[in-house]
Each structure stands twice: as structure tokens, then as C-alpha cells.
Enzyme design. Structure first.
Site, PDB file in Angstrom:
ATOM      1  CD  GLU A  70      -3.002  -1.060   2.279  1.00  0.00           C
ATOM      2  OE1 GLU A  70      -2.885  -0.165   3.151  1.00  0.00           O
ATOM      3  OE2 GLU A  70      -3.929  -1.882   2.276  1.00  0.00           O
ATOM      4  CD  GLU A 114      -3.436  -5.765   4.168  1.00  0.00           C
ATOM      5  OE1 GLU A 114      -4.350  -5.021   4.606  1.00  0.00           O
ATOM      6  OE2 GLU A 114      -2.239  -5.478   4.240  1.00  0.00           O
TER       7      GLU A 114
END
Length: 467
Positions: A164, A368
């Protein structure tokens, strides 16, 4: 019954600073998250990752937990300051030895190690030298990738360079709600570029030292943005450029999108992008990691009414959405998770199909997906987290629908294996399918862990009980 491809990879995930603890043991140096969490007022409850889940000392117990869960893979992150304290080239052997035990322990239990090199724990010394807005950090990251790949490449077959980078750049240097807590939009955009450059350099460094059959990947938290109406297409475009194409462009297409450059021209001239950088960022990868929790809803702000800023990220001293002051982030209908994020699995299907359309030859894996809820221990000693089971069922159904629609999804990693340090939220938000008692560190399976065990074993979702 909803089934998945025969070779579908089932896993779960954690991150080093969130679970390891042992923050100053065995030669580990400080990270920006140590500094951030130790600064009063920045983390809820004054919590820190000093102990976290004590995974560093409970490694064998947690490996056995993974084996009992039955997953085929475990996604973990490697602490840069544990391996290379200070971010230099001096290897801390004790740190590498810990990850060697982790990798070997997984392989012994027939669990594939999936290693993330960077999950936000930049060595503090590199931040002191400028952090990700400093070009040199990208080269330091490549050296770290090389050293780690040389040490663990015989056991790790899937490498993820960054987790991320949107959060690292925009929340760390833009809004200040993540470490290092800076609020400088120009620095945030420089960080975007140097994270992209660092990814490309690290991917190339790994290629030189790991098994040729190993997969290299990167994980992006792509924002699935929808407009309130057709008149909000411009708001969607601006958000998509800043959140998604700022990374997809250089990493997969070899160039930044022109509209992103134009949108942010008043903030920076992008002179930090040097000749050849975009080509370097576009290092070939075998699979794209996708993190998904919820979609966002945007519209053009009318400039007079109270502006809605429900983007799902904590409010900071500044906005992470650089030069998007005319964009409104609209509160969406529930239900919501404990994070205040709306539950809408249709966004995941739509996002996966977009990636299939835009990058048809690139497989993806969900690295995720999960939810925080206010879990309570019942009188029978169990955690009956039916809300989490419902969330997971919805989103796995969405993955299956995307696969049926042509998306090449290779696996799913549930976030998270256990309750852990949830960054600026401290320990108040529980994402785990395994409960961690903050006083004793005892691990207790929640009902969702039992449910996920059965899903993995069957490679299918159980049929819902008739109402």
C-alpha cells in the site's frame, strides 16, 4: 455451493510492526512507527508496537496455529530495521535469523512463505535523511531487497516489494495520520514517485539473487471510486488518478498519467522524475496484489454546503487528497465495520473486473481483505463473530463472481491472522480471526477462524443455512 479453482491459494496475513514486538531486541533499530507511536497524542490510548502480539517470542506457537488453520500460504512482512538497522548495508544477523526460522518453520509445515519487504516500517535514520521524498531512499530499499533476497531466496517463492504505497505517501507525508506524520503535499507526491522507483529497483535487485522461478509482486490498495451521479465523473477521474493510476501508471504502463501531472501542477513540477525512472518502475511482475476493504463514493462539491469528507481514513491536519478540495467524499449507507467502513462487496467484484479489462495478462491475488468488529468473549469462552463471518462470506462470493466473469484471481489472504496493533488506532480495532488477550497474549480461535478453516479445507464456501 460456491467453489474456487483447484489451484486457488488460501492464506492469511500480518505485518511485522503490528505483531512482532521485540522492538529494541537483538539489534533491531528504530523505525518511523516506533517514533510515531512513542509520540504522545498520535496513537489512540498511547498504544505502541513495543510488545504487539509478541510474535517474535511466540513464533513456534503461531506457526502451529497457522498449520492448524490449514492455510496454504502465509503473508508476513520483514522489518527493514530488524534486518538492516539504520537502513545502511550492515546486516543484523540476528534479525535475518528470525526470518530464517520463520521461513523454515512455514516450509516444514507445508505453508508457502509470501514475504513483503516493506509494510511501512522505514528505518528512522532514513526518515531523518529525508524519508521517501528523498530519492536516495529508493536505492537504499533496493539494497535491502538484495540483502534479504540473498538470505531468504532459497525458501521464499513469492516476494511483494511494497504494501500500500498510497498509505505510505499520502497518509505519512500528506495528511500526517501515519508515520512519519508529515503534512507536505509536495513531499507526498515526491514520496509517491520514489516508492514507485523503489519498487522497480527492488524488483530488479530480487531478480538477480532469488530463484528464477520466484514470483515478484507489489500490493496496492486501489480505491474503487463511484460517483453519486453521472455528473460526478470528473470527481471520480481526479480521485482515480491520485489514488490508483499514480501507481498503476508507472508500475504497469511505464508512465505517469498526464491528467495526474496536470491536476497537481500547482503543487509540484514533478522534476523529481528523472529520465528512465518510469521505465525502471515498470519492472515486470508475475502477479498484482490487491487489498480491498470498501469502495468510496465521491461527487463534485458545490463550494457552499458543508463538505463531506468520509473517505474512510482518519482526519488529519491536512487532507491526503492533494488538490481535490472540490471533491466531496460522501458518507455511504451501512452496515459498517468497527472502522466505520461501509460493507459493500460489489466493489471488489467491479475492481477485479476493471483490472482484468485494463491488464488482461496480469493475474491478481487478494493480499488483504477482512473487517474489524467489537468482538466480545461470551460466557462459553468463545468469540461468536457472526458479523465477520458474514463479511468474509460476502467478499469471497464477490471474488468467485469476478472469477466467473473472467478475472484471473490466484489466491486470497485474509486480514488478519490475529488481533494486532492497528496503527494510529492502537489495539482498539480487532481485525483478527484469532483473538489475542492483551494481558496474557493468549491466542483464542474466534468462530470466524473455524469457519475459514472449513472454507480452506473444502476450497468452497459452505451453503448458507435456510432461514
Amino acid at each position: 455451493m460456491t467453489t474456487f479453482p483447484d489451484d486457488f491459494l488460501w492464506g492469511t496475513a500480518t505485518a511485522a510492526y503490528q505483531v512482532e514486538g521485540a522492538w529494541n531486541e537483538d539489534g533491531r533499530g528504530p523505525s518511523i512507527w516506533d517514533t510515531f507511536s512513542h509520540t504522545p497524542g498520535l496513537v489512540t490510548g498511547g498504544d505502541t508496537g513495543d510488545l504487539a502480539c509478541d510474535h517474535y517470542h511466540r513464533l513456534e506457537e503461531d506457526l502451529d496455529l497457522l498449520a492448524a488453520l490449514g492455510v496454504g500460504a502465509y503473508r508476513f512482512s520483514i522489518s527493514w530495521p530488524r534486518v538492516l538497522p539504520g537502513g545502511g548495508d550492515r546486516v543484523n544477523q540476528a534479525g535475518l535469523d528470525f526470518y530464517r526460522r520463520l521461513v523454515d518453520g512455514l516450509l516444514t509445515r507445508n505453508i508457502a512463505p509470501v514475504a513483503t519487504l516493506y509494510h511501512w516500517d522505514l528505518p528512522q535514520e532514513l526518515e531523518d535523511a529525508g524519508g521517501w521524498p528523498n530519492r536516495d531512499t529508493a536505492y537504499r530499499f533496493a539494497e535491502y531487497a538484495r540483502q534479504t533476497g540473498e538470505a531468504l531466496g532459497d525458501g521464499v517463492r513469492t516476494w511483494i516489494t511494497l504494501n500500500e504505497p498510497w498509505c505510505s505517501a499520502y497518509l505519512g507525508y500528506g495528511s500526517g495520520v501515519h508515520a512519519p506524520g508529515r503534512t507536505d503535499p509536495a513531499a507526498a507526491l515526491a514520496a509517491v514517485h520514489h516508492l514507485n522507483l523503489g519498487h522497480g529497483l527492488a524488483a530488479r535487485a530480487l531478480r538477480e539473487v532469488v530463484d528464477p522461478a520466484a514470483q515478484v509482486s507489489v500490493t496496492l490498495n486501489l480505491h474503487h471510486a463511484r460517483g453519486v451521479s453521472e455528473q460526478d465523473a470528473e470527481a471520480v477521474r481526479r480521485v482515480d488518478a491520485l489514488a490508483n493510476r499514480a501507481f498503476l501508471g508507472p508500475m504497469l504502463d511505464g508512465a505517469y498519467p498526464r491528467d495526474l501531472i496536470d491536476d497537481t501542477a500547482s503543487v509540484t513540477d514533478w522534476s523529481f522524475v528523472k529520465d528512465g525512472d518510469e521505465a525502471t518502475a515498470a519492472a515486470p511482475i508475475e502477479v498484482l496484489g490487491v487489498n480491498y476493504y470498501n469502495p468510496i463514493l465521491v461527487r463534485q462539491w458545490d463550494g457552499t454546503s458543508a463538505r463531506d469528507t468520509a473517505d474512510g481514513h482518519a482526519d488529519g491536519a491536512a487532507s491526503p487528497w492533494i488538490n481535490c478540495a472540490d471533491v466531496e467524499f460522501v458518507q455511504q449507507p451501512g452496515p459498517y465495520t468497527e472502522m466505520g467502513w461501509n460493507i459493500d462487496e460489489t466493489g471488489l467484484t467491479e475492481l477485479l473486473l476493471r483490472l482484468r479489462r485494463d491488464y488482461p495478462s496480469l493475474p491478481v491475488m487478494i493480499t488483504e481483505n477482512g473487517a474489524a468488529f467489537p468482538d466480545e468473549v461470551s460466557a462459553d469462552g468463545r468469540v461468536h463473530d457472526d458479523d465477520r463471518i458474514d463479511y468474509l462470506r460476502r467478499h469471497l462470493t464477490a471474488v468467485a463472481e469476478a472469477i466467473e466473469g473472467g478475472a484471473d484471481v490466484r489466491g486470497y489472504f485474509l486480514w488478519s491472522l490475529m488481533d494486532n496493533f492497528e496503527w494510529a488506532h492502537g489495539y482498539g480495532k480487532r481485525f483478527g480471526i484469532v483473538r489475542v488477550d492483551r494481558d496474557t497474549m493468549e491466542r483464542t480461535w474466534k468462530d470466524s477462524a473455524r469457519w475459514y478453516h472449513d472454507v480452506v479445507a473444502a476450497n468452497a464456501l459452505p451453503a448458507e443455512a435456510a432461514s
